[in-house]
Scaffold this active site. Structure first.
Site, mmCIF file in Angstrom:
data_model
loop_
_atom_site.group_PDB
_atom_site.id
_atom_site.type_symbol
_atom_site.label_atom_id
_atom_site.label_comp_id
_atom_site.label_asym_id
_atom_site.label_seq_id
_atom_site.Cartn_x
_atom_site.Cartn_y
_atom_site.Cartn_z
ATOM 1 N N TYR A 17 1.064 5.566 -37.584
ATOM 2 C CA TYR A 17 0.298 6.797 -37.349
ATOM 3 C C TYR A 17 -0.136 7.337 -38.707
ATOM 4 C CZ TYR A 17 -0.519 11.567 -35.540
ATOM 5 O OH TYR A 17 -1.068 12.770 -35.183
ATOM 6 N N TYR A 171 6.597 11.920 -24.916
ATOM 7 C CA TYR A 171 7.079 11.997 -26.303
ATOM 8 C C TYR A 171 7.374 13.436 -26.720
ATOM 9 C CZ TYR A 171 7.322 11.803 -31.315
ATOM 10 O OH TYR A 171 7.766 11.939 -32.595
ATOM 11 N N HIS A 172 6.352 14.288 -26.544
ATOM 12 C CA HIS A 172 6.447 15.654 -27.076
ATOM 13 C C HIS A 172 7.387 16.523 -26.252
ATOM 14 C CE1 HIS A 172 2.707 13.645 -27.995
ATOM 15 N NE2 HIS A 172 2.829 14.187 -29.181
ATOM 16 N N LYS A 540 2.295 32.244 -36.636
ATOM 17 C CA LYS A 540 1.948 30.950 -37.206
ATOM 18 C C LYS A 540 0.510 30.982 -37.716
ATOM 19 C CE LYS A 540 3.159 27.100 -35.298
ATOM 20 N NZ LYS A 540 3.930 26.519 -36.397
ATOM 21 N N ASP A 544 -1.789 24.754 -36.671
ATOM 22 C CA ASP A 544 -0.651 23.991 -36.169
ATOM 23 C C ASP A 544 -0.036 24.724 -34.981
ATOM 24 O OD1 ASP A 544 2.023 23.038 -35.914
ATOM 25 O OD2 ASP A 544 2.618 24.328 -37.570
ATOM 26 N N HIS A 546 2.780 23.759 -33.157
ATOM 27 C CA HIS A 546 4.196 23.504 -32.855
ATOM 28 C C HIS A 546 4.948 24.814 -32.979
ATOM 29 C CE1 HIS A 546 2.778 19.455 -33.935
ATOM 30 N NE2 HIS A 546 3.729 19.010 -33.135
#
Lengths: 672, 343
Positions: A17, A171-172, A540, A544, A546
């Site tokens: 990646y 995955y996440h 934030k 991003d 997350h």
């Protein structure tokens, strides 16, 4: 001496990646990686590209070229694949909200190079549901987002048949805290939602529907509990086979195969003693290759230093070599499934399937995964699991070597280099990308661009498949921000429930009780000394999404007595400073995981000074290399927390002391 | 001995009336501050801001309703309309605190739901925790809303409705709006409780749900019309959807209409004078208790003095505070009484 047998299975696709700074720099990296034996490409895009903004948008500041490559138009796509034959490459793109757009650029580029799109193969991640739950690069509300996914599937099945249009991601979910059962259940629910949506679109003839089912692939996580993870993948295979037969009547068993790619777990990688991550990564890879029946089609491994910052080419090479040793040196690929017939494995698989089935029924009873996201149910379940994990780490029940046990270490020669053992993105990349984009805007035919964008808006409104008009936009030289804005104007923007909304009615308190009581006393008495309860702003900056870390800090701060204003994601430094002023907070907490901490923290400090709020302390948390942390402290940040600071109580104690110092009070005595 | 730098109240008042955002923020911090010296300055600040103008200008709006009814999204949609018509808006968004034995902290999540994504100099949002104060709305809310009224065209106070809150909010707002959730037990309870007497405007949110929303609206409509409050006001019930952005404009128009109604009927200043008296009494009681009120001559006499100085009850409040404080210090004149405006 043993020699390799001849009848070996084909190994999986090996990818890394990667992508950063610019299309040109990323292209050079890709060609080097391919020369080293990598067999596919996995493109990482930067956050402006992922969220549909141009490089010169105010929200993109500091983010251009940081977590991936910036792609502003077809010219960047051309440069990214310079000297790479599109018809021979297998390209995976980690792209979601703007997946239809990046795929259009790829198809447009193929057309421009005279390559028939039917010869293109690769994957667009294109799973918006997990963006709402974890990754945060969503743009549009669920309805239009699901429609974009269905459009790409309907288009590729007919025109780009070797393409995997969507990669359902569990995955996440694991990164957000999901247990194996939750991972199984929510991924399969997502797949059902996607397939049901495609079916409802009516664009696919019933007898062609099995081909659609066959094109659905998955992107899975593998954690350190590798036996259980291996069982999880066997469970996935069995459940998918059953589901596609019973729910979608796919008769051909070959079309019912569970096809998946993997990136192994990043959540468990540690910043302390980072060399230990090598064995973690290898063990995690074991779980997805060991069992032939449940073996991954494509693997990308993180680098050993991912918790410290962006990996260098050498770090990525090391990760690729792990795969090559596994595939070419060991005898793994010489055997049939080595786990078939093991009663232990079979029992574990059964247990996971039964748990997952119960949870699927539960979600279906609530009206399916989208309803369960809108109601906050899924996020609440994930936050609960994540809190259990954090509690177990704090209590020591969950052992992480070098973090909460065996912390003794000699100095690592691996991290001694002058580069701090991480990659630096080119600081000029943002300016250069903006210049490149602005030059491109001057060079294109404005009438073509306007007509193409009008066609895009019309298609968005009418419900006609979005792909043909997007490909016309690509060929006309439309920019990523223009594509994103045109659809924003029609679809609107979405704000899903956050971990904060959920935490409001949960009463989970992390950590040992006496320590929390002590903390509460410290928070309350500091508030009394200052005249009002301590107030904290958590937000934030940048793109991003997350948000788990920021949410955990906000919830913990509330639990120890702070009044916490949670301002969410995608904030400009100006908005953060304005919120700090309006809210009258005692401290500003920033969370940044995209690597753009230098620019963003500096801008926030500057905006605060402009408002006469230089005395409001700013703290930052995220994946911040030590060298950068020192620079941030020199710039005026009062504390920097990184993944090694896993103990939230310790962070809270420190925050209270920072506030005290900034207001002329003594720090509290250190805990014994 | 305080490490906190407190602003000069008179200078601050001038800057607030000029609409300086930094001054508004700093004024709100001062009103929130419980240090003795901060309380003195807060009283001076309010007295300096006060005046006849305050009884007729601007519009104080209370928005309440059960949790999850979508109040913040609706407030956000209303703000868009006000901003489009060029009016400035101040918002006080109140969220519950956790119980004291659980730390007393709070997660203030309304800001993220109310704000628009773009930067807007004409909008000011302050989040507040209710701090478990008896009787719904925290005592800080009221002085803060009056401070905001000195510099914003519209001031919105948003609170979660749990019985007592509606009663409190009716003693703040010129106009009170109840946001109902279709087919929700809260709304049914509400209809039964008699608190329905209070709101001036009703909104049934999530009208995209269809039948349940229409049913709730008709239930409210039936209950709302039977009251005896103001004959010339029609207590409208609106079907709206904040997320689909439908029904907002007609709903929004009722707020202006209600304010005009109050002004034309000569009710606006009377209402505000009454609210001020009630809250001044409450502020005094909160700071000094019943004993303090007795020191100032008891409720009746306080009420008398407030009504005599009804155009600046805060001036009277400041005087009474000093009087009570001096009595607490055994009748000796204290430093406080000479310290007004000291920096």
């Amino acid at each position: 001496m043993a020699t390799a047998r001849k009848n070996r299975d084909q190994p999986w696709l090996m990818r890394t990646y990667s992508g950063h700074s610019s299309a040109r720099a990323s292209n050079a990296l890709y060609r080097t990686n391919l020369a080293k034996g990598q067999t596919g490409l996995s493109v990482a895009f930067d956050l402006p590209t992922q969220t549909g903004y141009d490089a010169d948008s105010p929200l993109a500041r500091g983010e251009v070229g940081k977590v991936g490559v910036p792609i502003s138009s077809i010219e960047d796509m051309d440069q990214l694949f310079d000297q790479i034959p599109l018809d021979q490459m297998n390209t995976s793109m980690t792209i979601n909200a703007t997946a239809a757009w990046l795929l259009s650029l790829y198809i447009g580029l193929a057309q421009r190079r005279g390559i028939d799109p039917t010869r293109l193969s690769g994957t667009t991640q294109n799973d918006i549901i997990k963006e709402y739950l974890s990754r945060g690069t969503y743009i549009y509300p669920p309805g239009p987002s699901m429609r974009l996914i269905a459009d790409t599937i309907n288009y590729t099945v007919k025109h780009v048949p070797k393409w995997n249009p969507t990669n359902i991601c569990s995955y996440h979910l694991q990164e957000a805290g999901a247990t194996p059962v939750q991972e199984l259940a929510y991924a399969l629910c997502t797949a059902m939602a996607v397939l049901d949506r495609v079916k409802a679109s009516g664009e696919i003839a019933p007898d062609a529907f099995p081909q659609v089912v066959e094109r659905i692939s998955f992107f899975v996580n593998a954690g350190i509990r590798f036996i259980e993870e291996c069982c999880k993948l066997r469970a996935f295979g069995e459940m998918w086979d059953e589901l596609t037969l019973s729910r979608y009547q796919v008769a051909d068993p070959k079309l019912r195969r569970f096809r998946y790619g993997v990136q192994v777990n990043s959540l468990g990688l540690t910043e302390p003693q980072p060399e230990n991550n090598v064995q973690r990564i290898v063990l995690e890879m074991m779980s997805v290759v060991l069992s032939k029946r449940a073996r991954a089609r494509a693997i990308q491994l993180p680098a050993w230093n991912e918790a410290m910052g962006l990996p260098r080419p050498w770090d990525q090479q090391w990760a690729l070599r792990m795969q090559q040793v596994m595939a070419f040196e060991t005898d793994l690929l010489e055997y049939d499934d080595i786990l078939d017939g093991s009663p232990v494995i079979a029992a574990k698989v059964r247990e996971l399937i039964e748990g997952a089935k119960r949870e699927i029924e539960n979600v279906e009873a609530q009206g399916g995964i989208i309803a369960a996201i809108e109601s906050g149910y899924i996020k609440r379940e994930l936050v609960g699991s994540h809190m259990n994990r954090l509690r177990a780490i704090e209590s020591g029940d969950l052992k992480i070597i070098g973090v909460n046990c065996f912390q003794e270490t000699a100095e690592s020669p691996l991290t001694l280099g002058s580069d701090g053992a991480i990659m630096k993105t080119d600081p000029a990349a943002e300016r250069e990308q903006i210049e490149r984009l602005q030059a491109h805007r001057k060079n294109r035919n404005d009438a073509d661009v306007r007509a193409a964008l009008q066609g895009l808006s019309d298609a968005a409104r009418s419900g006609e498949n979005i792909m043909p008009s997007s490909i016309r936009c690509a060929l006309a030289g439309v920019s990523t921000g223009e594509w994103g804005d045109s659809l924003r104007a029609v679809f609107g923007e979405f704000r899903p429930p956050t971990g904060i909304d959920i935490a409001i009615d949960s009463r989970e308190v992390l950590g040992k009780k006496d320590r929390v009581t002590d903390l509460r006393t410290r928070v309350a008495s500091t508030g009394n000394a200052l005249g009002r309860p301590l107030k904290l702003l958590v937000g934030k900056p940048g793109l991003d999404g997350h948000s788990n870390g920021a949410e955990q800090v906000a919830v913990k701060a509330r639990d120890v007595g702070f009044e916490v204003v949670y301002d969410g994601i995608r904030l400009t430094p100006q908005q953060i400073a304005q919120a700090a002023q309006e809210e009258g907070v005692h401290m500003v907490g920033l969370s940044i995981l995209s690597g753009s901490h230098m620019e963003l923290v500096e801008s926030v400090l500057q905006e605060l000074r402009l408002r006469d709020l230089a005395n409001v302390p700013v703290i930052a948390g995220g994946i911040i290399p030590r060298e950068d942390a020192d620079k941030l402290l020199a710039l005026g940040a009062r504390a920097v927390y990184t993944p090694k600071d896993f103990n939230l109580n310790a962070i809270m104690e420190d925050m209270v002391d920072v506030i005290r110092e900034c207001n002329g009070l003594e720090r509290f005595a250190l805990r014994p | 001995m305080t490490p906190v730098n407190l602003p000069d109240p008179e200078q601050l008042a001038v800057r607030i009336m000029r609409g300086e955002r930094a001054a508004v923020a700093s004024g709100l911090n001062l009103l929130d501050n419980k240090l003795a010296e901060a309380r003195n300055r807060s009283a001076s600040l309010l007295a300096s801001l006060s005046g006849e103008r305050w009884l007729n200008d601007g519009h104080l709006i209370g928005v309440t309703g059960p949790p999850g009814a979508g109040k913040s999204s609706l407030v956000s949609a209303m703000i868009r309309e006000w901003r489009l018509s060029g009016r400035t808006v101040g918002v006080l968004a109140v969220d519950p605190s956790s119980r004291p034995e659980l730390g007393g902290g709070a997660l203030l999540g309304d800001r993220i739901r109310i704000k628009n994504s773009s930067h807007d100099e004409g909008l000011f949002i302050r989040s507040l925790a209710n701090r478990n104060q008896l009787g719904g709305v925290a005592t800080e809310v009221w002085p803060m809303s009056w401070l905001m009224l000195a510099c914003f065209d519209i001031v919105v106070i948003e609170t979660v409705g749990v019985g007592q809150t509606e009663i409190d909010i009716a003693e703040i707002g010129d106009t009170v709006c109840y946001v109902a959730q279709p087919a929700s037990g809260d709304t049914i309870q509400y209809l039964k409780s008699g608190i329905i007497e209070i709101p001036d405007i009703f909104a049934v949110n999530k009208s995209d749900l269809g039948a349940p929303a229409r049913k709730t609206a008709s239930e409210i409509g039936r209950s709302a019309s039977r009251q005896d409050r103001r004959e010339d006001w029609d207590y409208p019930v609106c079907l709206v959807s904040a997320t689909m952005n439908t029904g907002i404009k007609p709903f929004h128009d009722h707020f202006d209409r209600h304010r005009k109604f109050l002004a034309n009927a000569g009710l606006l200043d009377k209402l505000r004078i009454r609210h001020q008296s009630a809250w001044v009494m409450r502020l005094l009681k909160e700071e000094f208790g019943t004993f303090g009120l007795e020191l100032a001559g008891g409720q009746t006499q306080i009420g008398q003095r407030l009504s005599e100085n009804r155009f600046n009850q805060f001036e009277e409040y400041e005087r009474m505070r000093k009087h009570i404080l001096s009595r607490f210090f055994f009748g000796k004149p204290t430093e406080q009484s000479n310290q007004k405006g000291a920096s």
